[in-house]
Motif scaffolding. Structure first.
Motif, PDB file in Angstrom:
ATOM      1  N   VAL A 142     -13.301 -13.277  -6.388  1.00 51.74           N
ATOM      2  CA  VAL A 142     -12.109 -13.036  -5.556  1.00 51.74           C
ATOM      3  C   VAL A 142     -11.639 -14.355  -4.942  1.00 51.74           C
ATOM      4  O   VAL A 142     -10.441 -14.673  -4.947  1.00 51.74           O
ATOM      5  CB  VAL A 142     -12.403 -11.984  -4.462  1.00 51.74           C
ATOM      6  CG1 VAL A 142     -11.282 -11.929  -3.442  1.00 51.74           C
ATOM      7  CG2 VAL A 142     -12.603 -10.607  -5.082  1.00 51.74           C
TER       8      VAL A 142
ATOM      9  N   PHE B 286      -9.899 -16.467  -7.532  1.00 51.13           N
ATOM     10  CA  PHE B 286      -8.545 -15.994  -7.832  1.00 51.13           C
ATOM     11  C   PHE B 286      -7.580 -16.287  -6.676  1.00 51.13           C
ATOM     12  O   PHE B 286      -6.437 -16.685  -6.896  1.00 51.13           O
ATOM     13  CB  PHE B 286      -8.559 -14.484  -8.116  1.00 51.13           C
ATOM     14  CG  PHE B 286      -8.936 -14.142  -9.538  1.00 51.13           C
ATOM     15  CD1 PHE B 286      -8.088 -14.459 -10.593  1.00 51.13           C
ATOM     16  CD2 PHE B 286     -10.135 -13.515  -9.837  1.00 51.13           C
ATOM     17  CE1 PHE B 286      -8.428 -14.149 -11.910  1.00 51.13           C
ATOM     18  CE2 PHE B 286     -10.488 -13.206 -11.149  1.00 51.13           C
ATOM     19  CZ  PHE B 286      -9.633 -13.523 -12.195  1.00 51.13           C
ATOM     20  N   VAL B 287      -8.048 -16.088  -5.434  1.00 56.02           N
ATOM     21  CA  VAL B 287      -7.179 -16.327  -4.271  1.00 56.02           C
ATOM     22  C   VAL B 287      -6.739 -17.785  -4.241  1.00 56.02           C
ATOM     23  O   VAL B 287      -5.539 -18.093  -4.159  1.00 56.02           O
ATOM     24  CB  VAL B 287      -7.900 -15.961  -2.943  1.00 56.02           C
ATOM     25  CG1 VAL B 287      -7.151 -16.543  -1.744  1.00 56.02           C
ATOM     26  CG2 VAL B 287      -8.017 -14.455  -2.791  1.00 56.02           C
TER      27      VAL B 287
ATOM     28  N   ALA C  82      -4.428 -18.884  -6.985  1.00 57.65           N
ATOM     29  CA  ALA C  82      -3.059 -18.416  -6.720  1.00 57.65           C
ATOM     30  C   ALA C  82      -2.386 -19.279  -5.659  1.00 57.65           C
ATOM     31  O   ALA C  82      -1.207 -19.631  -5.789  1.00 57.65           O
ATOM     32  CB  ALA C  82      -3.094 -16.951  -6.275  1.00 57.65           C
TER      33      ALA C  82
ATOM     34  N   ARG D  11      -1.459 -22.571  -7.199  1.00 64.59           N
ATOM     35  CA  ARG D  11      -0.392 -22.377  -8.187  1.00 64.59           C
ATOM     36  C   ARG D  11       0.950 -22.133  -7.494  1.00 64.59           C
ATOM     37  O   ARG D  11       1.954 -22.768  -7.821  1.00 64.59           O
ATOM     38  CB  ARG D  11      -0.762 -21.182  -9.077  1.00 64.59           C
ATOM     39  CG  ARG D  11       0.098 -20.995 -10.296  1.00 64.59           C
ATOM     40  CD  ARG D  11      -0.444 -19.910 -11.214  1.00 64.59           C
ATOM     41  NE  ARG D  11      -0.664 -18.641 -10.530  1.00 64.59           N
ATOM     42  CZ  ARG D  11      -1.836 -18.035 -10.407  1.00 64.59           C
ATOM     43  NH1 ARG D  11      -2.923 -18.596 -10.893  1.00 64.59           N
ATOM     44  NH2 ARG D  11      -1.955 -16.878  -9.783  1.00 64.59           N
ATOM     45  N   GLU D  12       0.938 -21.228  -6.522  1.00 62.91           N
ATOM     46  CA  GLU D  12       2.206 -20.806  -5.918  1.00 62.91           C
ATOM     47  C   GLU D  12       2.755 -21.808  -4.911  1.00 62.91           C
ATOM     48  O   GLU D  12       3.953 -21.843  -4.660  1.00 62.91           O
ATOM     49  CB  GLU D  12       2.046 -19.418  -5.297  1.00 62.91           C
ATOM     50  CG  GLU D  12       1.824 -18.364  -6.387  1.00 62.91           C
ATOM     51  CD  GLU D  12       1.671 -16.951  -5.857  1.00 62.91           C
ATOM     52  OE1 GLU D  12       2.616 -16.434  -5.270  1.00 62.91           O
ATOM     53  OE2 GLU D  12       0.583 -16.370  -6.044  1.00 62.91           O
TER      54      GLU D  12
ATOM     55  N   LEU E 297       1.779 -15.257  -1.944  1.00 62.83           N
ATOM     56  CA  LEU E 297       0.426 -15.027  -2.452  1.00 62.83           C
ATOM     57  C   LEU E 297       0.498 -13.859  -3.432  1.00 62.83           C
ATOM     58  O   LEU E 297       0.862 -12.743  -3.047  1.00 62.83           O
ATOM     59  CB  LEU E 297      -0.530 -14.696  -1.296  1.00 62.83           C
ATOM     60  CG  LEU E 297      -1.997 -14.521  -1.681  1.00 62.83           C
ATOM     61  CD1 LEU E 297      -2.596 -15.812  -2.208  1.00 62.83           C
ATOM     62  CD2 LEU E 297      -2.817 -14.027  -0.479  1.00 62.83           C
ATOM     63  N   GLY E 298       0.177 -14.140  -4.671  1.00 64.44           N
ATOM     64  CA  GLY E 298       0.272 -13.106  -5.702  1.00 64.44           C
ATOM     65  C   GLY E 298       1.698 -12.581  -5.843  1.00 64.44           C
ATOM     66  O   GLY E 298       1.895 -11.406  -6.163  1.00 64.44           O
TER      67      GLY E 298
ATOM     68  N   LEU F 165     -12.417  -6.657  -4.575  1.00 63.41           N
ATOM     69  CA  LEU F 165     -11.322  -6.999  -5.491  1.00 63.41           C
ATOM     70  C   LEU F 165     -10.010  -6.352  -5.056  1.00 63.41           C
ATOM     71  O   LEU F 165      -8.928  -6.856  -5.350  1.00 63.41           O
ATOM     72  CB  LEU F 165     -11.664  -6.549  -6.920  1.00 63.41           C
ATOM     73  CG  LEU F 165     -12.879  -7.224  -7.564  1.00 63.41           C
ATOM     74  CD1 LEU F 165     -13.343  -6.460  -8.789  1.00 63.41           C
ATOM     75  CD2 LEU F 165     -12.552  -8.657  -7.948  1.00 63.41           C
TER      76      LEU F 165
ATOM     77  N   ARG G 124      -7.368  -7.942  -1.856  1.00 59.76           N
ATOM     78  CA  ARG G 124      -6.403  -9.036  -2.001  1.00 59.76           C
ATOM     79  C   ARG G 124      -5.270  -8.543  -2.893  1.00 59.76           C
ATOM     80  O   ARG G 124      -5.474  -7.676  -3.753  1.00 59.76           O
ATOM     81  CB  ARG G 124      -7.083 -10.261  -2.644  1.00 59.76           C
ATOM     82  CG  ARG G 124      -8.262 -10.798  -1.848  1.00 59.76           C
ATOM     83  CD  ARG G 124      -7.817 -11.481  -0.565  1.00 59.76           C
ATOM     84  NE  ARG G 124      -8.942 -11.917   0.255  1.00 59.76           N
ATOM     85  CZ  ARG G 124      -9.375 -11.296   1.342  1.00 59.76           C
ATOM     86  NH1 ARG G 124      -8.792 -10.197   1.767  1.00 59.76           N
ATOM     87  NH2 ARG G 124     -10.382 -11.775   2.054  1.00 59.76           N
TER      88      ARG G 124
ATOM     89  N   GLY H  19      -1.393  -9.311  -7.441  1.00 60.97           N
ATOM     90  CA  GLY H  19      -0.700 -10.378  -8.181  1.00 60.97           C
ATOM     91  C   GLY H  19      -1.505 -11.656  -8.343  1.00 60.97           C
ATOM     92  O   GLY H  19      -1.163 -12.502  -9.170  1.00 60.97           O
ATOM     93  N   ILE H  20      -2.581 -11.821  -7.580  1.00 62.46           N
ATOM     94  CA  ILE H  20      -3.363 -13.067  -7.704  1.00 62.46           C
ATOM     95  C   ILE H  20      -4.212 -13.046  -8.968  1.00 62.46           C
ATOM     96  O   ILE H  20      -4.635 -14.089  -9.444  1.00 62.46           O
ATOM     97  CB  ILE H  20      -4.282 -13.324  -6.481  1.00 62.46           C
ATOM     98  CG1 ILE H  20      -5.383 -12.255  -6.384  1.00 62.46           C
ATOM     99  CG2 ILE H  20      -3.496 -13.427  -5.197  1.00 62.46           C
ATOM    100  CD1 ILE H  20      -6.509 -12.638  -5.438  1.00 62.46           C
ATOM    101  N   TYR H  21      -4.459 -11.850  -9.504  1.00 65.22           N
ATOM    102  CA  TYR H  21      -5.340 -11.758 -10.682  1.00 65.22           C
ATOM    103  C   TYR H  21      -4.546 -12.021 -11.956  1.00 65.22           C
ATOM    104  O   TYR H  21      -3.356 -11.731 -12.027  1.00 65.22           O
ATOM    105  CB  TYR H  21      -6.013 -10.383 -10.734  1.00 65.22           C
ATOM    106  CG  TYR H  21      -6.851 -10.113  -9.514  1.00 65.22           C
ATOM    107  CD1 TYR H  21      -8.054 -10.780  -9.321  1.00 65.22           C
ATOM    108  CD2 TYR H  21      -6.426  -9.223  -8.530  1.00 65.22           C
ATOM    109  CE1 TYR H  21      -8.822 -10.562  -8.187  1.00 65.22           C
ATOM    110  CE2 TYR H  21      -7.182  -8.994  -7.390  1.00 65.22           C
ATOM    111  CZ  TYR H  21      -8.374  -9.668  -7.223  1.00 65.22           C
ATOM    112  OH  TYR H  21      -9.126  -9.455  -6.085  1.00 65.22           O
ATOM    113  N   ARG H  22      -5.252 -12.520 -12.932  1.00 68.34           N
ATOM    114  CA  ARG H  22      -4.612 -12.883 -14.194  1.00 68.34           C
ATOM    115  C   ARG H  22      -5.385 -12.291 -15.367  1.00 68.34           C
ATOM    116  O   ARG H  22      -6.582 -12.008 -15.254  1.00 68.34           O
ATOM    117  CB  ARG H  22      -4.612 -14.410 -14.355  1.00 68.34           C
ATOM    118  CG  ARG H  22      -3.629 -15.132 -13.455  1.00 68.34           C
ATOM    119  CD  ARG H  22      -2.228 -15.094 -14.071  1.00 68.34           C
ATOM    120  NE  ARG H  22      -1.208 -15.705 -13.237  1.00 68.34           N
ATOM    121  CZ  ARG H  22      -0.513 -15.076 -12.291  1.00 68.34           C
ATOM    122  NH1 ARG H  22      -0.747 -13.827 -12.015  1.00 68.34           N
ATOM    123  NH2 ARG H  22       0.431 -15.695 -11.615  1.00 68.34           N
TER     124      ARG H  22
ATOM    125  N   MET I   7      -8.691  -9.512 -16.123  1.00 65.78           N
ATOM    126  CA  MET I   7      -9.071  -8.996 -14.800  1.00 65.78           C
ATOM    127  C   MET I   7      -7.951  -8.134 -14.214  1.00 65.78           C
ATOM    128  O   MET I   7      -8.194  -7.076 -13.637  1.00 65.78           O
ATOM    129  CB  MET I   7      -9.370 -10.176 -13.873  1.00 65.78           C
ATOM    130  CG  MET I   7      -9.746  -9.764 -12.470  1.00 65.78           C
ATOM    131  SD  MET I   7     -11.175  -8.687 -12.422  1.00 65.78           S
ATOM    132  CE  MET I   7     -12.468  -9.843 -12.097  1.00 65.78           C
TER     133      MET I   7
END
Lengths: 269, 262
Positions: free
Chosen positions: A38, A41-42, A45, A48-49, B54-55, B190, B193, B196-199, B202
């Protein structure tokens, strides 16, 4: 407490941990993958963003390495699963048998806690290595010296965490159930100790306050020492602050213990 | 149905009277959840100092996501969490026998017997934050969309219950202290959050086999412009599958249950 008894208790608790081996390793692996995953991924992101290359002094790789250290060292420091053992003894009345043992209760519990953490050391080595190899993370500034310094810091952090945790556990002399208080403490220490976000990402004024509170010494400080981000002078200062907080927590714990024992009936539930 | 409603009213009365016996714990529970809400809001606030999204969600959208998460958690803590806690104990000690002998569905009893009265206050707090988060959103959301969103959130609570049971029922075969419940607690993160943060795989996993994204993130997409029909059909299909899986596992579990020695 004699070193022999300490080691005996430690070994006994370590063996007890492995009673349900399959379940234990399934839980441990899922816990690590979810928690670290997690975070990965956080922050991927966020980088990236935002379009930024560096956040709070870390590149994405540096941030991932920081969280890998924090998650794995945090397990050794906090021994989360052991929380509630002391309040449980008080609530259930099983404290009685410890009171008649010819060994101090706190030492007894600390030995059990270290034994309980034995598996966390194995996880640190296994999961840490696997994550570094899979994600191809650069080693950063990790050196043998920083590893040695981190070992000392982690041991000190573990003692500090135990002493602070005891204060909450002893509240069980007055309140029947302190589970919620324990969990509340966990939330606060995770945010303010750099477990959820590196302290360098916090706003400036908050960072100043967080530097002197004990929480960063549970998670952020040992991780940064391991990553070679802390100079020897700053490290010594950090250890001194840990000692100061540890002494304060020990004194508060002793006071609560003595007053609590006067109320303790030993009847249990 | 009336019999079950009357039985549930007894559960509520019993739970409230028992919660009053542990008044300090009542206060600690409120404190714990209030801190959990504060910690998560602070987490997102600090993150949004570094990024505008975020996401794919803005700060205002993320606040609604966090508030939905609080509401979902408060609902499950109030209605189900204590039951999940006791379930392994019932199976391992053989106390499930008493539930099997009663003239009501044992699954109903096992799932709803323990109403957490001490979490009820937190439910009101979470509801307050939820209403505040929706009210402070800078653009009009539309009553229809909000109603559908709330319905999908409630469906998410039911899905959360089903997923918890899927991870709890293996206790019938594992016979360990907690079974694989801790795996669920880990995976639950999981869903805390934005989806949208996951790709990649997943992201797909979280809307299918481990549908944690359907608890809060997916319902929220209805509010922010996703095709409502697609979201509703997808959620309904996953819930139907999870219901069948839970019922089947429960049936198989009961067949394996061997009372006190289980």
């Amino acid at each position: 407490m004699s070193p022999r008894l300490f080691l005996h208790l430690l070994a006994f608790e370590f063996r007890a941990q492995l009673a349900f081996r399959a379940t234990f390793w399934i839980n441990a692996l899922a816990g690590f993958v979810a928690e670290f995953g997690v975070t990965w991924f956080v922050w991927s992101a966020v980088f990236r963003e935002s379009g930024k290359e560096v956040i709070g002094g870390y590149t994405l790789d540096g941030m991932v390495l920081y969280f890998l250290s924090v998650v794995l060292l945090g397990k050794i420091v906090s021994g989360r699963e052991f929380e509630g053992a002391i309040s449980g003894d008080i609530y259930e009345g099983t404290l009685n048998r410890y009171l008649v043992f010819p060994a101090p209760y706190t030492g007894f519990k600390y030995a059990q806690r270290i034994g309980f953490l034995g598996t966390a050391f194995v996880q640190f080595a296994l999961f840490g290595l696997a994550a570094i190899l899979i994600l191809v993370l650069p080693p950063g500034n990790v050196t043998w010296a920083s590893v040695g310094m981190a070992a000392v810091t982690t041991a000190a952090a573990s003692v500090l965490y135990f002493l602070v945790d005891n204060i909450i556990q002893y509240v069980a002399f007055w309140a029947d159930n302190v589970w919620s208080l324990d969990v509340a403490k966990r939330f606060v220490t995770m945010l303010l100790g750099g477990y959820m976000i590196p302290l360098s990402v916090f706003p400036g004024p908050a960072r100043g306050v967080l530097e002197v509170l004990p929480f960063r010494y549970f998670f952020e400080f040992p991780a940064r020492v391991l990553l070679g981000e802390i100079a020897p002078g700053e490290w010594a200062k950090g250890l001194a602050l840990m000692a100061a907080w540890g002494t304060a927590a020990w004194v508060a714990g002793r006071l609560l213990w003595r007053r609590g024992l006067l109320r303790y009936t030993g009847v249990g539930i | 149905m009336r019999r079950y409603a009357r039985l549930y009213a007894y559960f509520l009365r019993f739970s409230f009277s028992r919660a009053m016996e542990f008044r300090i714990d009542f206060f600690f529970r409120v404190l714990m959840d209030a801190l959990w809400y504060a910690v998560h809001l602070a987490f997102f606030a600090v993150i949004f100092r570094e990024t505008h999204a975020l996401g794919g969600w803005s700060w205002d959208q993320t606040v609604i996501f966090a508030a939905s998460m609080f509401l979902m958690d408060a609902l499950q803590m109030t209605f189900f969490s204590n039951n999940f806690w006791w379930f392994p104990v019932l199976v391992n000690r053989g106390d499930l026998d008493y539930y099997l002998l009663r003239p009501v569905s044992p699954l109903f009893f096992v799932s709803l017997r323990e109403f957490a009265a001490n979490s009820f206050l937190n439910l009101l707090l979470a509801l307050g934050i939820f209403v505040w988060a929706l009210a402070r959103y800078p653009e009009p959301l539309g009553a229809g969309k909000v109603a559908l969103f709330v319905l999908l959130l409630l469906a998410g609570v039911y899905l959360f219950y089903l997923m918890s049971m899927v991870f709890l029922i293996p206790i019938f075969w594992l016979q360990s202290r907690t079974g694989i419940r801790e795996v669920f607690w880990s995976l639950e993160r999981l869903g805390l959050r934005p989806h949208g943060i996951y790709r990649g795989w997943m992201r797909r996993l979280l809307v299918s086999l481990l549908p944690f994204a359907l608890l809060c993130s997916y319902p929220l997409e209805v509010l922010f412009g996703a095709d409502p029909l697609r979201v509703v059909l997808h959620t309904a299909a996953v819930i139907a599958g999870a219901t069948l899986l839970t019922a089947w596992m429960w049936w198989r579990g009961l067949r394996s249950y061997s009372s006190a020695s289980s």
